[in-house]
Design an enzyme around this catalytic site. Structure first.
Site, mmCIF file in Angstrom:
data_model
loop_
_atom_site.group_PDB
_atom_site.id
_atom_site.type_symbol
_atom_site.label_atom_id
_atom_site.label_comp_id
_atom_site.label_asym_id
_atom_site.label_seq_id
_atom_site.Cartn_x
_atom_site.Cartn_y
_atom_site.Cartn_z
ATOM 1 N N GLY A 240 0.592 -1.192 0.210
ATOM 2 C CA GLY A 240 -0.056 -0.023 0.052
ATOM 3 C C GLY A 240 0.813 1.311 -0.131
ATOM 4 N N SER A 241 0.112 2.381 0.329
ATOM 5 C CA SER A 241 1.140 3.683 0.338
ATOM 6 C C SER A 241 1.836 3.675 1.496
ATOM 7 C CB SER A 241 0.016 4.954 0.501
ATOM 8 O OG SER A 241 -0.693 4.649 1.814
ATOM 9 N N THR A 242 3.055 4.433 1.271
ATOM 10 C CA THR A 242 4.124 4.896 2.429
ATOM 11 C C THR A 242 3.332 5.142 3.692
ATOM 12 O OG1 THR A 242 5.725 5.127 0.743
ATOM 13 C CG2 THR A 242 6.137 6.054 2.932
ATOM 14 N N VAL A 244 0.326 4.513 4.890
ATOM 15 C CA VAL A 244 -0.108 3.237 5.731
ATOM 16 C C VAL A 244 1.004 2.268 6.147
ATOM 17 C CG1 VAL A 244 -1.679 1.108 5.474
ATOM 18 C CG2 VAL A 244 -2.534 3.364 4.906
ATOM 19 N N GLY A 245 1.952 2.218 5.410
ATOM 20 C CA GLY A 245 2.814 1.008 5.641
ATOM 21 C C GLY A 245 3.882 1.794 6.746
ATOM 22 N N GLU A 262 5.519 -3.324 1.280
ATOM 23 C CA GLU A 262 5.788 -3.263 -0.150
ATOM 24 C C GLU A 262 5.118 -1.660 -0.403
ATOM 25 O OE1 GLU A 262 7.488 -5.065 -2.104
ATOM 26 O OE2 GLU A 262 7.601 -6.913 -1.126
ATOM 27 N N CYS A 296 2.890 0.481 -8.684
ATOM 28 C CA CYS A 296 3.884 0.701 -8.032
ATOM 29 C C CYS A 296 5.042 0.803 -8.686
ATOM 30 C CB CYS A 296 4.076 -0.098 -6.781
ATOM 31 S SG CYS A 296 4.241 -1.906 -7.287
#
Ligand code: NAD
Length: 510
Positions: A240-242, A244-245, A262, A296
């Site tokens: 997912g997005s940075t 959320v990550g 990822e 991505c």
């Protein structure tokens, strides 16, 4: 629609399954799913509650206790059959991925092909979960390492790969002896439900313990948080997005869980004076506009040597003008829609921001209107002249915007620009010059997890380890030795002698 029926998608669907059983989820509201391609309503999903989650995770945990004792090649046999079921349903599932997510039918089918390929890969891997044998310093001792199943593994997946990312994780985790919970993106839950329906028959035919492959559709803020905090889940793979990550990584680390992160990319292609433009231009255009720039690994920055800049710009403009934009299920179209109107807003906002910073939009940027585009999610891919240090260029905008920038001098200047962002997923160079290519792949070259020569940034094969560095999160999944992340390593030392020598020659007589 017939293909929806064949995939077991009903008008209203439950949002949690332990494998062969669907839980009657109903008290958390319905997710109503519309196609970004046509705007049509497809179906709805009853989201799972926290109590549903509890049942799912407990079942997955109980299943682990049995699944871990089944020999790995036998677990591989289940995965082999799953691969065969996916072959049977490739066309239907590929259509649904395309219809629900908006990527082209070719890419939808390609995504299912990736699922099939990773099944084949995992079957072979099931006989190759190797550890090393080491030489002990002590007489009559044997030392080796072995890999043990880890437990329940959760895959949290992003909207842009509605099915493939799950299979990359779940098929490997399954042969490794782990059980799986999949939390798909709430933007594309139907593709996940269809996948669960497809594999169900294999689970029934083989009497696979309930809970080996589970699914839960629910809100990130509730179900997602429960997963991140759950000590019964030793490994979570988050795609997912940075944003959320970063949060997920912190929460998981706090409880000493493992994470495969990822996250976002900001991928560049370098074009040197020795690039073969015949292969470069299609690779760059596909990389930038494929999946409407929602991969991505999408190409977002093009770093062009100043001596070929004008020629490349003119060729790209011609190529962009020839792009057909429309329904992704119609194979004549090159570019489909963005996922929703929110993504369209991010696209137009990014273009406004780049203009304010001094950039020049030289093509595209319009939001399309009219009958064919009634979902409101279609845009014209944009070409923008910009500089690497602009704030907006430093960010990942998940849309088809390609920033063109110049470099001068030698390849090291281009590499500095390529590495000059916080993300580190995919990168590539187009050159026929061996020295430039090798410099790009050397320790002072690309700092990304993926570095290609004469191939674009997107479209990785499952055989390689997939993932990126820096704020892309550092995770690796899919091929190479990524399987090791799904197991726990154990070092074993066995004394088959009659004495007890200590390591390092330590004396301890009693
Ligand atoms: P997103 O971050 O909005 O959502 C990703 C997933 O996280 C979804 O399933 C979402 O429901 C879940 N989630 C959200 N909040 C959560 C929480 N608090 N706890 C647990 N889960 C939560 O991303 P998206 O918009 O679906 O996907 C686009 C992003 O994904 C882009 O940044 C793209 O680069 C990235 N991506 C990365 C890769 C990779 O392999 N590096 C692959 C595909 C997509």
């Amino acid at each position: 629609m017939e293909f929806l029926k064949r995939l077991g998608i009903k008008e209203k669907n439950f949002g949690a399954s332990t494998g062969t059983k669907w839980l009657e989820t109903a008290d958390q509201g319905e997710l109503k799913i519309h196609s970004p391609a046509t705007g049509e309503y497809i179906a709805s999903v009853y989201q799972a509650s926290e109590a549903d989650y509890e049942k799912v995770v407990q079942t997955a945990h109980d299943a682990f206790l049995k699944w871990r004792m089944i020999p790995a090649p036998k677990r591989g046999e289940i995965v082999r059959q799953i691969g065969n079921r996916l072959r049977e349903f490739k066309q239907d599932l590929g259509m649904l991925v395309s219809y629900e997510m908006g990527k082209s039918l070719q890419e939808g089918l390609g995504e299912v092909q990736e699922m099939i390929d990773i099944c084949d890969f995992a079957v072979g891997q099931s006989r190759q979960l190797y550890g090393f044998t080491m030489q002990s310093e002590r007489p009559l001792h044997r030392m080796y390492d072995q890999y043990q199943p880890l437990g329940v593994v959760c895959t949290i997946s992003a909207f842009n790969f509605p099915v493939a990312v799950w299979s990359w994780n779940a098929m490997l985790a399954a042969v490794c002896g782990d059980t799986n919970i999949w939390k798909p993106s709430s933007k594309v839950p139907l593709s996940a439900i269809a996948s669960q329906n497809i594999i169900q028959q294999v689970l029934i035919d083989n009497d696979v313990p309930e809970g080996v492959f589970a699914l839960i559709v629910g809100r990130g803020a509730t179900i997602g948080e429960q997963i991140l905090n759950d000590k019964r889940i030793p490994l979570i793979s988050v795609t997912g997005s940075t944003r959320v990550g970063r949060h997920a990584g912190e929460v998981i680390a706090k409880r000493f869980g493992k994470a495969i992160l990822e996250l976002g990319g900001n991928n560049a292609v370098i074009l040197t004076p020795d690039a073969d433009l015949k292969i470069t231009i299609p690779a760059v255009v596909f990389g930038a506009v494929g999946t409407a720039g929602q991969r991505c690994t999408s190409t977002r920055r093009l770093i062009i040597h100043e001596t070929i800049y004008d020629k490349v710009k003119a060729t790209l403009l011609k190529a962009y003008k020839s792009l057909k934009i429309g329904n992704p299920l119609d194979q004549k179209n090159h570019v489909g829609p963005l996922i929703d109107k929110g993504a369209v807003k991010e696209f137009t906002t990014a273009l406004e921001r780049v203009k304010k910073e001094g950039g020049k939009v030289i093509y595209g940027g319009e939001v399309l209107e009219g009958e064919e585009y009634k979902s409101g999610s279609y845009v014209v891919p944009a070409l923008v002249e910009a500089e690497n240090h602009y704030e907006i260029v430093q960010e990942e905008t998940f849309a088809p915007i390609l920033y063109l920038m110049k470099y001068n001098g030698d390849i090291h200047n281009a590499i500095e620009l390529q590495n000059g962002v916080v993300q580190g997923l995919s990168s590539s160079i187009f050159t026929n010059n061996l020295r430039e290519a090798e410099a790009f792949l050397s320790p002072e070259g690309s700092d990304c997890g993926i570095a290609n020569v004469n191939i674009g940034t997107s479209g990785a094969e499952i055989g390689g380890a997939f993932g990126g560095e820096k704020e892309t999160g550092g995770g690796r999944e899919s091929g190479s030795d990524s399987w090791k992340a799904y197991m726990r390593r154990q070092t074993n030392t066995i004394n088959y002698g009659t004495k007890l020598p200590f390591a390092q020659g330590i004396k301890f007589d009693i």
